[in-house]
Design a protein around this motif. Sequence first.
Motif, short mmCIF file in Angstrom:
data_model
loop_
_atom_site.label_atom_id
_atom_site.label_comp_id
_atom_site.label_asym_id
_atom_site.label_seq_id
_atom_site.Cartn_x
_atom_site.Cartn_y
_atom_site.Cartn_z
N UNK A 111 1.51 3.28 3.14
CA UNK A 111 2.46 2.74 4.14
C UNK A 111 3.90 3.01 3.73
N UNK A 112 4.14 2.89 2.47
CA UNK A 112 5.50 3.16 1.97
C UNK A 112 5.86 4.62 2.26
N UNK A 113 4.87 5.51 2.02
CA UNK A 113 5.07 6.94 2.29
C UNK A 113 5.34 7.18 3.77
N UNK A 114 4.55 6.49 4.63
CA UNK A 114 4.74 6.68 6.08
C UNK A 114 6.11 6.15 6.52
N UNK A 115 6.50 5.03 5.92
CA UNK A 115 7.80 4.45 6.27
C UNK A 115 8.93 5.42 5.86
N UNK A 116 8.80 5.95 4.64
CA UNK A 116 9.83 6.88 4.14
C UNK A 116 9.91 8.12 5.03
N UNK A 117 8.74 8.57 5.46
CA UNK A 117 8.70 9.77 6.31
C UNK A 117 9.37 9.50 7.66
N UNK B 14 0.85 -1.18 0.00
CA UNK B 14 0.00 0.00 0.00
C UNK B 14 0.89 1.24 0.00
N UNK B 15 0.67 2.07 -1.00
CA UNK B 15 1.51 3.27 -1.17
C UNK B 15 1.57 4.14 0.07
#
Length: 396
Positions: free
Chosen positions: A316-322, A313-314
Amino acid sequence: MALPELEQFLKDFRHATDENTLERLVLSKYQGNEVDLNRITVRPILIKGDLLLSFLYEYETNHVTKNLTLENAISFLENAIGENFKNAHLVTNDWEIQLSLSKKGKVLINKHRNKNNKSETANQQHLSHNKDKKRFVEQSRPYLRELGITDAQGDVIPSMSRKWKQINRFIEVLSNAIVNTGLADREQVHIADFGSGKAYLTFAVHDYLSAQLGVNTRVTGVELRQNLVDLCNQTANKLCLNGIQFEQGDVKHFAAKDINVMIALHACDTATDYAIHMGIRAGAEIIMCSPCCHKQIRPQLKSPSVLAPLLLHGIHLGQEAEMITDGLRALLLEANNYDTQVFEFISLEHTSKNKMILAQKRKTPRDNSLIFQQIDAIKSFYGIEQHCLEQLLKNQ
Ligand SMILES: C[S@@+](CC[C@H](N)C(=O)[O-])C[C@H]1O[C@@H](n2cnc3c(N)ncnc32)[C@H](O)[C@@H]1O
């Protein structure tokens, strides 16, 4: 003007202040030399637990506030009433007293009961309420009206209520850091605001330090867009604020010196890294940023395969990167002798950009080798080759 009527009027003013029943005093019909001054409104105000009198000078195009002790206020009023102001209207919980001077110099006093009687308890509650709530920004501040946060009556414009909350929270966080780092006791404080935009916070910070804390404050706003720089400089001129200026520039190339506080609120992507780097290099005592868009790290991330179904899920990837981008920023600040906190700046109800990184320079350096090892371990776990702030710090 040494008249018995004025003496009595000032006694009533002093009594109302002492008894905490003063609502306001309005000086009008100005006939002095100050250009464009219409009137002055005086109200009681609690600052750091001390009761002062806030004098709001209402000019044709701007407002200026001066906070005076009771004794200074009385000596000002002794000279001003009758000489420069031909009308003085005192409103207390119990009384309304109007002192006016006719053209022939005759003093007229009109005293009657205040029909909208407010009890002393209500006044006490009002003052201590302000104290308890620690309202860091006063709604009556002139810059708020100039920036379109409040209207002509001093009420917050409904569409600006999020910004108003954000400004208050920001000043609250900053004021604690100012106390911790001892900056309130400095002769002069220099603040840089990178990516200042429309400068809501730039004006708020300047006003809080200079008008409320009485610190000689210089604020430089740096902004890419020339039209915003011009607009903000015009606003500063209009409000006669000499300590605040805006410069067109890219934070990536800006050379800052002697900064005590570095602010970057929602500066885009790696502009936050450049701003933090600038703060560290300039030896800023406080670094405060609320990052925005995390583009650099996301494409580099190599997460363990077990996490693949989650990171499908995009969002989650965004949250992980943040988390990784900002987590590494915080560790890099720690490694450079800053005590660092990452926390929710203002609840999601108000904005989606709600994270604050607050770093306060340590008075005594410590051994940071473990932190550098942690940074290396995280980078290698996620396969990160480049983190902008780390690179900048290595190259300096
Ligand atoms: C989202 S706005 C935030 C404005 C302001 N800090 C606030 O919170 O109200 C970000 C601002 O940063 C400016 N900006 C982005 N990158 C910048 C850079 N590299 N140097 C200077 N300003 C930059 C943009 O033009 C924009 O006005």
